[in-house]
Motif scaffolding. Structure first.
Motif, PDB file in Angstrom:
ATOM      1  N   ASP A   4      -5.201 -11.749  -4.354  1.00 17.10           N
ATOM      2  CA  ASP A   4      -5.677 -10.424  -4.784  1.00 17.10           C
ATOM      3  C   ASP A   4      -4.770  -9.283  -4.359  1.00 17.10           C
ATOM      4  O   ASP A   4      -5.047  -8.128  -4.664  1.00 17.10           O
ATOM      5  N   ASP A   5      -3.657  -9.582  -3.627  1.00 18.30           N
ATOM      6  CA  ASP A   5      -2.857  -8.454  -3.132  1.00 18.30           C
ATOM      7  C   ASP A   5      -1.358  -8.717  -3.077  1.00 18.30           C
ATOM      8  O   ASP A   5      -0.587  -7.811  -3.326  1.00 18.30           O
ATOM      9  N   ILE A   6      -0.970  -9.949  -2.731  1.00 16.37           N
ATOM     10  CA  ILE A   6       0.455 -10.216  -2.505  1.00 16.37           C
ATOM     11  C   ILE A   6       0.857 -11.508  -3.203  1.00 16.37           C
ATOM     12  O   ILE A   6       0.159 -12.524  -3.104  1.00 16.37           O
ATOM     13  N   PRO A  15      -1.288  -0.237  -7.806  1.00 20.36           N
ATOM     14  CA  PRO A  15      -1.287   0.396  -6.483  1.00 20.36           C
ATOM     15  C   PRO A  15      -2.578   0.104  -5.721  1.00 20.36           C
ATOM     16  O   PRO A  15      -3.575  -0.335  -6.300  1.00 20.36           O
ATOM     17  N   SER A  16      -2.565   0.371  -4.424  1.00 24.12           N
ATOM     18  CA  SER A  16      -3.741   0.165  -3.580  1.00 24.12           C
ATOM     19  C   SER A  16      -4.940   0.919  -4.152  1.00 24.12           C
ATOM     20  O   SER A  16      -4.811   2.055  -4.608  1.00 24.12           O
ATOM     21  N   ALA A  17      -6.093   0.272  -4.102  1.00 26.36           N
ATOM     22  CA  ALA A  17      -7.348   0.861  -4.562  1.00 26.36           C
ATOM     23  C   ALA A  17      -7.352   1.175  -6.063  1.00 26.36           C
ATOM     24  O   ALA A  17      -7.939   2.160  -6.503  1.00 26.36           O
ATOM     25  N   GLY A  71       0.988  -9.183   9.489  1.00 25.02           N
ATOM     26  CA  GLY A  71       1.389 -10.223   8.530  1.00 25.02           C
ATOM     27  C   GLY A  71       1.332  -9.729   7.099  1.00 25.02           C
ATOM     28  O   GLY A  71       2.010 -10.264   6.208  1.00 25.02           O
ATOM     29  N   LYS A  72       0.547  -8.681   6.859  1.00 23.45           N
ATOM     30  CA  LYS A  72       0.223  -8.286   5.492  1.00 23.45           C
ATOM     31  C   LYS A  72       1.306  -7.406   4.878  1.00 23.45           C
ATOM     32  O   LYS A  72       2.302  -7.911   4.333  1.00 23.45           O
ATOM     33  N   LYS A  73       1.157  -6.095   4.961  1.00 25.67           N
ATOM     34  CA  LYS A  73       2.124  -5.203   4.291  1.00 25.67           C
ATOM     35  C   LYS A  73       3.487  -5.243   4.973  1.00 25.67           C
ATOM     36  O   LYS A  73       4.524  -5.232   4.312  1.00 25.67           O
ATOM     37  N   CYS A  74       3.478  -5.262   6.332  1.00 22.73           N
ATOM     38  CA  CYS A  74       4.745  -5.147   7.068  1.00 22.73           C
ATOM     39  C   CYS A  74       5.610  -6.388   6.866  1.00 22.73           C
ATOM     40  O   CYS A  74       6.796  -6.275   6.561  1.00 22.73           O
ATOM     41  N   ALA A  98      -6.512   4.763   7.454  1.00 24.58           N
ATOM     42  CA  ALA A  98      -5.701   4.309   6.313  1.00 24.58           C
ATOM     43  C   ALA A  98      -4.256   4.122   6.745  1.00 24.58           C
ATOM     44  O   ALA A  98      -3.858   4.518   7.847  1.00 24.58           O
ATOM     45  N   ARG A  99      -3.485   3.501   5.839  1.00 25.63           N
ATOM     46  CA  ARG A  99      -2.056   3.379   6.092  1.00 25.63           C
ATOM     47  C   ARG A  99      -1.450   4.784   6.224  1.00 25.63           C
ATOM     48  O   ARG A  99      -1.834   5.709   5.522  1.00 25.63           O
ATOM     49  N   VAL A 100      -0.487   4.908   7.130  1.00 26.16           N
ATOM     50  CA  VAL A 100       0.165   6.203   7.332  1.00 26.16           C
ATOM     51  C   VAL A 100       1.605   6.127   6.807  1.00 26.16           C
ATOM     52  O   VAL A 100       2.518   5.727   7.520  1.00 26.16           O
ATOM     53  N   LEU A 130      -9.126 -11.731   2.305  1.00 31.64           N
ATOM     54  CA  LEU A 130      -9.156 -10.555   1.433  1.00 31.64           C
ATOM     55  C   LEU A 130      -9.422  -9.333   2.303  1.00 31.64           C
ATOM     56  O   LEU A 130     -10.284  -9.373   3.187  1.00 31.64           O
ATOM     57  N   PHE A 131      -8.653  -8.272   2.076  1.00 24.75           N
ATOM     58  CA  PHE A 131      -8.880  -7.016   2.792  1.00 24.75           C
ATOM     59  C   PHE A 131      -9.132  -5.972   1.710  1.00 24.75           C
ATOM     60  O   PHE A 131      -8.257  -5.201   1.350  1.00 24.75           O
ATOM     61  N   GLY A 132     -10.346  -5.993   1.161  1.00 28.42           N
ATOM     62  CA  GLY A 132     -10.617  -5.232  -0.058  1.00 28.42           C
ATOM     63  C   GLY A 132     -11.266  -3.887   0.212  1.00 28.42           C
ATOM     64  O   GLY A 132     -11.979  -3.710   1.205  1.00 28.42           O
ATOM     65  N   GLU A 161       6.013  -9.384  -3.910  1.00 23.23           N
ATOM     66  CA  GLU A 161       5.428  -8.309  -4.718  1.00 23.23           C
ATOM     67  C   GLU A 161       3.973  -8.008  -4.367  1.00 23.23           C
ATOM     68  O   GLU A 161       3.241  -8.874  -3.899  1.00 23.23           O
ATOM     69  N   HIS A 162       3.582  -6.774  -4.677  1.00 24.09           N
ATOM     70  CA  HIS A 162       2.219  -6.279  -4.448  1.00 24.09           C
ATOM     71  C   HIS A 162       1.363  -6.642  -5.662  1.00 24.09           C
ATOM     72  O   HIS A 162       1.038  -5.783  -6.476  1.00 24.09           O
ATOM     73  N   MET A 163       1.051  -7.933  -5.784  1.00 20.57           N
ATOM     74  CA  MET A 163       0.426  -8.428  -7.015  1.00 20.57           C
ATOM     75  C   MET A 163      -0.738  -9.378  -6.737  1.00 20.57           C
ATOM     76  O   MET A 163      -0.678 -10.185  -5.822  1.00 20.57           O
TER      77      MET A 163
HETATM   78  C1  PEP Z   1      -4.343  -1.106   3.879  1.00 25.26           C
HETATM   79  O1  PEP Z   1      -4.733  -0.145   3.252  1.00 25.26           O
HETATM   80  O2  PEP Z   1      -4.301  -1.029   5.086  1.00 25.26           O
HETATM   81  C2  PEP Z   1      -3.926  -2.329   3.190  1.00 25.26           C
HETATM   82  C3  PEP Z   1      -3.695  -3.390   3.878  1.00 25.26           C
HETATM   83  O3  PEP Z   1      -3.757  -2.478   1.879  1.00 25.26           O
HETATM   84  P1  PEP Z   1      -3.801  -1.557   0.599  1.00 25.26           P
HETATM   85  O4  PEP Z   1      -3.510  -0.159   0.990  1.00 25.26           O
HETATM   86  O5  PEP Z   1      -2.767  -2.073  -0.344  1.00 25.26           O
HETATM   87  O6  PEP Z   1      -5.130  -1.731   0.035  1.00 25.26           O
END
Ligand code: PEP
Ligand code: NA
Ligand code: MN
Length: 598
Positions: A286-288, A261-263, A218-221, A71-73, A308-310, A239-241
């Motif tokens: 679906d995310d950004i 928020p995520s998940a 490319g995604k969150k960072c 997961a993200r740290v 999609l990274f779902g 935005e995270h939208m």
């Molecule tokens: C992730 O978890 O690594 C991610 C890209 O997105 P999110 O946490 O918003 O689902």
């Protein structure tokens, strides 16, 4: 490679990184089918990926991570602004020079025995007026395969960059050099992890993790942390939208953006199959969402992503049939889900479990096993163009004009199903005080209520107080006409009764809430004015075909004075963290809320 040599800054950066990290070879990614085939064949050969049965999931793969890289740290994520104050109280900060010297030592020789891939990518359509480019250098072929799904990447991007286009340099290493005779592991990573952002110089340095938001830069960072800084400077929003197109039975089209928020169900909402007859949802993102004012004074949103990274668990034909249809088309990478004996994937929520699986840990799993077969943050990574309800507007670089913004969290209590903000500033207050129970999307405790402003807590690339001010200032962009701003709503699909059961069925049934929102946009839709905003009357929610009695609906819509009074000290404490940087109008909103509750 003429295009490459032509871009002097890119060539110089690659030389510099190669000299530092000493990879055995450098591969320029062209983004072709051939390249994908070569890359995934090699990953299957080495045991890093398992090919799924093409009859079940064509051209698709199963990956398992190191159990410590799932997961993200957030603890290891840094905003390295020149001035510590600019990172604000919600981010980890380190001096940029100090971070660079620390990470330079980690990067020294870190790609030994590996290939360094050059991944030119573009966030958003290549034919945008000003395409936003990045180049990721990574020693992870898994990351290259994932980036090919998640972004537009390869030769076409490099060509569009020409000799002098601006780009965000994004350096990534799993941090696991190989000695000459050392055998590789399936998921190389390093115990030491850094996910670092340099907002002034628009650079990203990531080390030690191969996972999702830590490594697909490319995604969150880029699209959130670095882009939010650019957006502040240039008067737009990153935005995270999710972004959805909603068509009523009468054919009226509305565009809705939603921050969760995520998940917490963004992907499910973005692909929702309405249970109300005649309503239609199409997916834009679906995310950004990147949102800019158009010449018409309206806020236009684009989705900068390509895939999609779902979150996988919980996704099935009931909760998200369109995601299942998207995945059935193949061309996907599944990470930390379970493998079936017949070469397909499985995860919790997909109905009756098979008698035997290989779990995300690579162990035999049966329905009697204690632990779940899939990690709660396991993911599918799949091309968005495979989504059967993708809106045509997805491809339009101008995006779509947003009518409504939803802010939502995961709250067992207090927050009603839906409330409409009184005006823009009140809406910003609702966003700034958004709260949610933590999920497995980030390393750490799950189920703890925390403030997650605009669902951007882990993603704001600067001081959150400045970010709130930027949101308030956005009202000036609407050509002086507040009526052109999106209306803001606060939603909560997750409220529970005393026995812990969900009070609202959610998923496709959320179309009933969307219908009320559209009615409010049209100046219809019955509501009662409460202390926290306009909440629908029981009669205003269309319950055609839904088995939910008045008492249940009342319970999910209830605004309980005591519950909201209990939030006040938490919000006060939250606001105090921002000191002088908290916009005075938000303190005024809190005071006004207190007065209404009194
Ligand atoms: C992730 O978890 O690594 C991610 C890209 O997105 P999110 O946490 O918003 O689902
Ligand atoms: Na995650
Ligand atoms: Mn997300």
């Amino acid at each position: 490679m003429t295009a490459v040599k032509a871009h002097a800054r890119l060539a110089a950066w690659i030389d510099e990184v190669a000299a530092l990290t000493t990879p055995d070879r450098i591969v320029w990614c062209d983004g072709s089918e051939q390249e994908w085939a070569t890359l995934t064949d090699a990953l299957v050969e080495s045991g890093a990926l398992v090919r799924l049965d093409p009859a079940k999931k064509p051209n698709s793969f199963w990956a398992r991570t190191d159990p410590n890289d799932v997961a993200r740290v957030e603890e290891r994520t840094f905003i390295c602004s020149a001035d510590e104050a600019d990172a604000g109280p919600t981010n980890n900060w380190m001096d940029p020079a100090e971070m660079k010297s620390t990470m330079t030592e980690l990067y020294r020789g870190c790609m030994r025995g590996r290939t360094m891939y050059v991944v030119p990518f573009c966030m958003g359509p290549l034919d945008a007026e000003q395409p936003l480019f990045g180049v990721e250098l990574t020693d992870s072929p898994y990351v290259v395969a994932s980036m090919r799904i998640m972004t537009r990447m390869g030769s076409a991007v490099l060509e569009a960059m020409g000799s002098d286009a601006d780009f965000v340099p994004a350096l990534h290493s799993v941090g696991a050099p190989l000695e000459p005779d050392q055998e590789d592991v399936a998921w190389p990573c390093n115990e030491t992890k850094y996910i670092s952002h340099f907002p002034e110089t628009r650079e990203i340095w990531s080390f030690g993790s191969g996972y999702g938001g830590n490594s697909l830069l490319g995604k969150k960072c880029y699209a959130l942390r670095i882009a939010s800084v650019a957006a502040r400077d240039e008067g737009w929003l990153a935005e995270h939208m999710l972004i959805m197109k909603l068509t009523s039975p009468e054919g009226q089209v509305r565009y809705i953006a939603g921050a969760f928020p995520s998940a917490c169900g963004k992907t499910n909402l973005a692909m929702l199959e309405p249970t109300l007859p005649g309503w239609k949802v199409e997916t834009v993102g679906d995310d950004i969402a990147w949102m800019r004012f158009g010449e018409d004074g309206r806020l236009w949103a684009t989705n900068p992503e390509y895939g999609l990274f779902g979150v996988a668990p919980g996704t099935d034909f009931h909760t998200n049939p369109n995601a299942m249809r998207t995945l059935a088309r193949g061309n996907s990478v599944f990470t930390n889900v379970a493998l079936t004996d017949d070469g397909d994937i499985w995860w919790e929520g997909m109905g009756t479990p098979p008698e035997h699986l290989v779990s995300w840990k690579g162990e035999d799993w049966t329905p009697d096993s204690d632990a779940p077969s899939s990690h709660p943050n396991s993911r599918f990574c799949t091309p968005i163009e495979q989504c059967p309800i993708l809106a045509d507007e997805y491809h339009d670089p101008r995006g779509v004009p947003i009518d409504a913004i939803l802010f939502g969290g995961r709250r067992k209590t207090t927050v009603p199903l839906v409330a409409e903000a009184r005006d823009w500033v009140h809406g910003v207050y609702l966003g700034a005080t958004l709260s949610s129970e933590t999920t497995a999307a980030a390393v750490g405790q799950v189920g703890v209520v925390r403030r997650d402003p605009m669902a951007m807590l882990p993603f704001i690339g600067y001081h959150a107080g400045d970010y709130f001010q930027h949101w308030i200032d956005m009202a000036k962009g609407a050509s002086g006409d507040a009526a052109r701003l999106p209306k803001i709503f606060y939603v909560n699909w997750f409220r529970r009764d005393e026995d812990g059961g969900f009070l609202w069925p959610g998923f496709g049934e959320n179309s009933r809430v969307l219908k009320w929102i559209v009615e409010r946009l049209d100046g219809r839709g019955e509501a009662v004015e409460t202390a926290i905003g306009h909440v629908p009357t029981v009669a205003a929610i269309d319950r055609t075909g839904l088995d939910l009695d008045d008492a249940d609906l009342e319970a999910v819509l209830r605004v309980d004075r005591d519950e909201w009074l209990a939030e006040i000290p938490q919000v006060t404490e939250w606001f105090e963290r921002f000191g002088d940087k908290l916009p005075a109008v938000l303190w005024a909103e809190l005071d006004a809320l207190k007065a209404r509750l009194a």
